[in-house]
Design a protein around this motif. Structure first.
Motif: not given
Length: 419
Positions: A111, A172, A113
């Motif tokens: 989330s 992820d 990055n």
């Protein structure tokens, strides 16, 4: 096709290493069980190991303890296995997520990055020189430029990573392997569920470099100078050439065959149109006169609109029932003829699931063997199965075969000394 995978060594005392089963099937095919391969290390050492199926998982065993002992691997070590040209494997050991100038990290900040660089890698490889302000990430023939920042005493790759994640589709929990190519460039490998993500890049061929020009536009761009006086002559020559081609194609033999077929059709039509004869129906048998000059006989011909097919007689088998049998423990295990008939075994190698007394199920292979004029099916690796389950030669073994589930269950073992 992926040529590498990663696996985690949780405990050094374990005699096996679990590897992704999809990766093994893609490399060695469906019949990968009981396959012996060599594992090579950069130090020059190599070890023979076996691939086996345990509880539906693919494991490396039968020699894996030697690999752990010789390399002195600690607990919780990430291992990378690469397939070589001779179908053997080369191993890389990431101790504390570091192997030489390469490191691995798990994408747990998707989330945000960012890519977190392990502290051990920074202290090991950048003791005498600071880290650069930016690095180049090379993957799939392209390069992305990312910047380095220090957040909470950790070095991370931040700016440029969002585009990198988007272009490569990083998700992820993906394992990211970064291998140092030079002072400012890392090569990136992505592993999802333990298997390397290999995207097929289509190479440009010679045909792709050619420019296709439509026929209409091509002829419009070219001027042809035709003479109106020679049009009639050209047409006559073309008609003569076509006539010669048709005559050469037919030939004398083909003309005779055509005439024979036409006369035969006329004879059949005349015979069928006689007032005293019934017209042939589909699937009915009619007598036709033989036109052979050697002898005059009548032969029957079946007039059908579809091709005749052979239908084999197959005995109905109730696959919902189970078959129980008893055998004596020995150095081989051959399936009874009734089990072979019920299971419908025909191939050279056949997969079957075997359940021991403790309820543990493993995948084993049935291989066809010659037995006089017939064939039998024997379970591969049966002596090892007996040894692992404490079965001795001469013990009376009780089995139950479930045809629908394709499972052979060992229900009871009568020791040879009992009674």
């Amino acid at each position: 096709m992926s040529r590498s995978c990663v696996a985690s060594l949780e405990k050094t005392s374990s005699l096996k290493l679990v590897v992704p089963i999809d990766f093994v099937k893609n490399i060695y095919g469906v019949y990968w069980q009981r396959k012996t391969i060599m594992i090579h290390h950069i130090s020059g050492k190599r070890w023979p190991v076996s691939l086996r199926s345990v509880s539906g998982e693919c494991v490396i065993t039968d020699g894996w303890s030697n690999v752990v002992r010789d390399l002195q691997l600690p607990n919780i070590t990430l291992l990378r296995l690469r397939v070589m040209e001779d179908q053997n494997m080369e191993i890389d050991c990431f101790i504390q997520n570091i192997c030489g100038e390469s490191f691995v990290t798990v994408n747990r900040y998707g989330s945000l990055n960012i890519i977190v660089i392990p502290d051990d890698y920074v202290t090991t490889c950048y003791t005498y020189s600071p880290m650069n302000d930016y690095y180049n990430i090379y993957a799939e023939g392209k390069i992305w430029k990312v910047e380095t920042e220090r957040i909470n005493d950790n070095y991370v790759l931040t700016k440029g990573c969002p585009k990198l994640f988007h272009d490569l589709g990083i998700e992820d929990d993906d394992i990211l392997l970064l291998m140092k190519m030079d002072s400012v460039t890392f090569e990136l490998k992505i592993y999802r569920k333990g298997v390397e993500i290999a995207r097929n890049n289509k190479e440009e061929s010679e045909e792709d470099s050619l420019l296709e020009i439509p026929r209409d536009s091509y002829y419009k761009s070219v001027d042809f100078n035709f003479s109106q006086e020679n049009d009639s002559k050209d047409q006559e020559i073309a008609e003569m050439d076509e006539g010669e081609k048709e005559i050469s194609k037919e030939g004398p033999n083909s003309m005779k065959k055509k005439e024979a077929k036409e006369t035969k059709k006329e004879d059949i039509a005349e015979y069928c149109n006689q007032p005293n004869k019934k017209k042939p129906m589909e699937g009915t048998e009619v007598e036709m006169p033989d036109v052979s000059t050697v002898e005059r006989k009548t032969r029957s011909r079946l007039t059908l609109d579809v091709e005749q097919k052979r239908v084999a007689r197959i005995k109905d088998v109730d696959k919902t029932v189970c078959y129980e049998f008893t055998m004596k423990g020995g150095n081989r295990m051959r399936m009874p003829a009734n089990v072979v008939r019920i299971a419908g075994l025909k191939n050279k190698v056949y997969e079957i699931k075997v359940t021991n007394i403790n309820g543990e199920t493993i995948d084993m292979n049935l291989r066809r063997q010659k037995n006089g004029n017939g064939v039998r099916y024997a379970i591969e690796g049966w002596p090892m199965f007996m040894q692992e389950n404490g079965i001795r030669f001469g013990d009376k073994l009780h089995f139950r075969f479930l045809c629908e589930a394709n499972v052979l269950i060992l229900t009871k073992v009568d020791a040879v000394n009992e009674g």
